[in-house]
Design a protein around this motif. Structure first.
Motif, PDB file in Angstrom:
ATOM      1  N   GLN A 191       0.835  -1.190   0.000  1.00  0.00           N
ATOM      2  CA  GLN A 191       0.000   0.000   0.000  1.00  0.00           C
ATOM      3  C   GLN A 191       0.874   1.245   0.000  1.00  0.00           C
ATOM      4  O   GLN A 191       1.950   1.263   0.577  1.00  0.00           O
ATOM      5  N   LYS A 192       0.383   2.287  -0.631  1.00  0.00           N
ATOM      6  CA  LYS A 192       1.096   3.553  -0.587  1.00  0.00           C
ATOM      7  C   LYS A 192       0.876   4.181   0.781  1.00  0.00           C
ATOM      8  O   LYS A 192      -0.170   4.003   1.408  1.00  0.00           O
ATOM      9  N   ASP A 193       1.875   4.938   1.226  1.00  0.00           N
ATOM     10  CA  ASP A 193       1.773   5.607   2.509  1.00  0.00           C
ATOM     11  C   ASP A 193       0.749   6.733   2.424  1.00  0.00           C
ATOM     12  O   ASP A 193       0.656   7.437   1.420  1.00  0.00           O
ATOM     13  N   ARG A 194       0.003   6.896   3.510  1.00  0.00           N
ATOM     14  CA  ARG A 194      -1.013   7.947   3.577  1.00  0.00           C
ATOM     15  C   ARG A 194      -0.407   9.173   4.251  1.00  0.00           C
ATOM     16  O   ARG A 194       0.231   9.075   5.301  1.00  0.00           O
ATOM     17  N   LEU A 195      -0.578  10.347   3.650  1.00  0.00           N
ATOM     18  CA  LEU A 195      -0.047  11.586   4.202  1.00  0.00           C
ATOM     19  C   LEU A 195      -0.912  11.994   5.386  1.00  0.00           C
ATOM     20  O   LEU A 195      -2.110  12.224   5.252  1.00  0.00           O
TER      21      LEU A 195
ATOM     22  N   ARG B  29       3.954   1.679  10.354  1.00  0.00           N
ATOM     23  CA  ARG B  29       4.791   2.740  10.915  1.00  0.00           C
ATOM     24  C   ARG B  29       4.257   4.130  10.606  1.00  0.00           C
ATOM     25  O   ARG B  29       3.541   4.333   9.633  1.00  0.00           O
ATOM     26  N   TYR B  30       4.670   5.068  11.468  1.00  0.00           N
ATOM     27  CA  TYR B  30       4.563   6.488  11.150  1.00  0.00           C
ATOM     28  C   TYR B  30       5.929   6.915  10.650  1.00  0.00           C
ATOM     29  O   TYR B  30       6.950   6.558  11.226  1.00  0.00           O
ATOM     30  N   LYS B  31       5.959   7.721   9.585  1.00  0.00           N
ATOM     31  CA  LYS B  31       7.224   8.173   9.015  1.00  0.00           C
ATOM     32  C   LYS B  31       7.271   9.693   9.077  1.00  0.00           C
ATOM     33  O   LYS B  31       6.340  10.368   8.640  1.00  0.00           O
ATOM     34  N   PHE B  32       8.366  10.195   9.637  1.00  0.00           N
ATOM     35  CA  PHE B  32       8.559  11.629   9.818  1.00  0.00           C
ATOM     36  C   PHE B  32       9.764  12.054   8.997  1.00  0.00           C
ATOM     37  O   PHE B  32      10.817  11.427   9.059  1.00  0.00           O
TER      38      PHE B  32
END
Length: 107
Positions: free
Chosen positions: A49-53, A68-71
């Motif tokens: 899946q593509k990451d959700r903004l 995960r959360y990506k920062f």
């Protein structure tokens, strides 16, 4: 000398070979039957899946993947160490608050 080779998924394999495509795999002797067997490798790419903004930040973004959360934060060096540190801290604080707000609204 002729050898009989058992081919798993023979129809798909023959279709690829008739289209002049290359098939990679492993050729081995089956322990239970003693036959020589060819097993083609599964070379399909993994689908993810593509990451959700979650939110757009002043100097970066926060995204959410299934695990995960990506920062991400990118600040120019020319601002100096103190301003860079303040800008990154500001981005991190905003990202944290957005994640908490999102958790609360989902529940």
């Amino acid at each position: 000398m002729k050898k009989l080779i058992f081919i798993e998924h023979a129809i798909e394999l023959m279709d690829k070979l008739s289209d002049s495509k290359r098939v990679e795999g492993v050729l081995y002797r089956d322990q239970s039957t003693g036959e020589i067997t060819f097993k083609a490798y599964n070379r399909l790419p993994r689908r993810r899946q593509k990451d959700r903004l979650v939110c757009q930040l002043e100097h970066g973004w926060v995204r959410e993947s299934p695990e995960r959360y990506k920062f991400f934060s990118s600040v120019k060096k020319s601002l100096g160490a103190v301003r860079v540190s303040m800008a990154m801290k500001r981005d991190l604080d905003r990202a944290s608050s957005e994640i908490f707000i999102e958790e609360i609204t989902e529940a």
